[in-house]
Write a protein that holds these residues in place. Sequence first.
Motif, PDB file in Angstrom:
ATOM      1  N   GLY A 178     -11.183   7.474  -3.096  1.00 40.12           N
ATOM      2  CA  GLY A 178     -10.824   6.076  -2.939  1.00 40.12           C
ATOM      3  C   GLY A 178     -11.761   5.126  -3.636  1.00 40.12           C
ATOM      4  N   PHE A 228       0.850  -1.180   0.000  1.00 40.21           N
ATOM      5  CA  PHE A 228       0.000   0.000   0.000  1.00 40.21           C
ATOM      6  C   PHE A 228       0.890   1.236   0.000  1.00 40.21           C
ATOM      7  CE2 PHE A 228      -2.859  -3.190   1.622  1.00 40.21           C
ATOM      8  CZ  PHE A 228      -4.107  -2.813   1.120  1.00 40.21           C
ATOM      9  N   SER A 273      -8.888   3.465 -10.489  1.00 38.50           N
ATOM     10  CA  SER A 273      -8.980   4.869 -10.093  1.00 38.50           C
ATOM     11  C   SER A 273      -8.591   5.820 -11.212  1.00 38.50           C
ATOM     12  CB  SER A 273      -8.109   5.134  -8.864  1.00 38.50           C
ATOM     13  OG  SER A 273      -6.750   4.830  -9.142  1.00 38.50           O
ATOM     14  N   THR A 279     -12.051   1.794   1.444  1.00 38.69           N
ATOM     15  CA  THR A 279     -12.487   2.896   2.291  1.00 38.69           C
ATOM     16  C   THR A 279     -13.251   2.318   3.465  1.00 38.69           C
ATOM     17  OG1 THR A 279     -14.631   3.193   1.201  1.00 38.69           O
ATOM     18  CG2 THR A 279     -12.746   4.362   0.248  1.00 38.69           C
ATOM     19  N   GLY A 290      -7.563  -1.078  -3.134  1.00 30.47           N
ATOM     20  CA  GLY A 290      -7.904   0.114  -2.369  1.00 30.47           C
ATOM     21  C   GLY A 290      -9.137  -0.175  -1.548  1.00 30.47           C
ATOM     22  N   TYR A 333      -6.706  -1.283  -7.945  1.00 28.58           N
ATOM     23  CA  TYR A 333      -7.003   0.116  -7.639  1.00 28.58           C
ATOM     24  C   TYR A 333      -6.357   1.084  -8.621  1.00 28.58           C
ATOM     25  CZ  TYR A 333      -7.242   4.541  -5.179  1.00 28.58           C
ATOM     26  OH  TYR A 333      -7.466   5.857  -4.869  1.00 28.58           O
ATOM     27  N   GLY A 369     -13.860   3.377  -6.939  1.00 29.25           N
ATOM     28  CA  GLY A 369     -13.450   2.902  -8.251  1.00 29.25           C
ATOM     29  C   GLY A 369     -14.657   2.485  -9.043  1.00 29.25           C
ATOM     30  N   LEU A 424      -9.174   5.597   4.490  1.00 25.54           N
ATOM     31  CA  LEU A 424      -8.801   5.352   3.107  1.00 25.54           C
ATOM     32  C   LEU A 424      -7.435   4.688   3.063  1.00 25.54           C
ATOM     33  CD1 LEU A 424      -8.914   5.890  -0.042  1.00 25.54           C
ATOM     34  CD2 LEU A 424      -7.806   8.079   0.451  1.00 25.54           C
ATOM     35  N   HIS A 449      -4.818   2.654  -0.068  1.00 28.41           N
ATOM     36  CA  HIS A 449      -4.734   2.208  -1.453  1.00 28.41           C
ATOM     37  C   HIS A 449      -3.306   1.885  -1.853  1.00 28.41           C
ATOM     38  CE1 HIS A 449      -3.053   6.044  -2.908  1.00 28.41           C
ATOM     39  NE2 HIS A 449      -3.958   6.660  -2.168  1.00 28.41           N
ATOM     40  N   THR A 469     -16.916   6.694 -10.590  1.00 29.80           N
ATOM     41  CA  THR A 469     -16.306   6.242  -9.347  1.00 29.80           C
ATOM     42  C   THR A 469     -17.054   6.673  -8.106  1.00 29.80           C
ATOM     43  OG1 THR A 469     -14.872   8.190  -9.190  1.00 29.80           O
ATOM     44  CG2 THR A 469     -14.034   6.303 -10.420  1.00 29.80           C
ATOM     45  N   SER A 478      -1.391  -0.330  -5.615  1.00 23.77           N
ATOM     46  CA  SER A 478      -1.691  -0.641  -7.010  1.00 23.77           C
ATOM     47  C   SER A 478      -2.661  -1.808  -7.149  1.00 23.77           C
ATOM     48  CB  SER A 478      -0.387  -0.960  -7.751  1.00 23.77           C
ATOM     49  OG  SER A 478       0.268  -2.070  -7.160  1.00 23.77           O
TER      50      SER A 478
END
Length: 250
Positions: free
Chosen positions: A193, A120, A175, A149, A147, A171, A195, A140, A142, A188, A144
Amino acid sequence: VTGHLERSGKHWNIMTIDGMVAPAKAITVRMSPDEGGRKFSVTSVDAGSVLKALDVTGNVVGGGLSVTGRYDDTAPRSPFKGTVEISNFRLERAPLLAKVLSVASLAGILNALSGQGIDFSRFKASVTYVGGAIYTDDLLAHGSALGFTGKGSVDLKKQTIDLQGTVVPAYALNSLLGNIPLLGSILTGPQEGGGVFAANYRMRGTLDNPDVTVNPLATLTPGILRNIFNIFDRPVPSAPPPANAPLQAP
């Protein structure tokens, strides 16, 4: 560790603590009087070692830690309000997150969490700590691969959790669509956060074995539409009850 602490009445008023939680891994704690309260901060270059040393969790590896906020001594029970941030860390095992990924049928990410872990780049949450419970309405995190929330509460005395939010697989790719002018917020949703492809979750119960539900209608729908499927959800307590509120049965 070296430190200087001063106490008056029932509160610590001054803290100047410098120490090491691992070789070359420093931690700094500061507290100073503020009008009607006390400022408080914790910083470290190794969040995982700090959290493990304090017996919070052993599932975080590395990361820069920053906790900043203020105790309000004019309010009942002197609540602490502040921000917790961790940057560039790895999450390993993490049974609560693993349960969400399992219910959401995100097997690939679950396998990574159980193996080498998930990287992260950021964790951030505004928190209120009072009466042994932590409340947040804008958690939040995130990286790659993933992610998520969250908003809700964790009662450390009762060892219970009531949290809901969104899990976003892939994510980084997901995103990117949020950056499209006008269309991005529709795809989103309004919450940072979010997607395009995501699952809404609810985690409630004891910390060692909470019940986890995932909204199947909201798993593969554009962000703003997911809110339509949640109109009948019971809200989670993301702020402490008023000091004069009647006590409820546990």
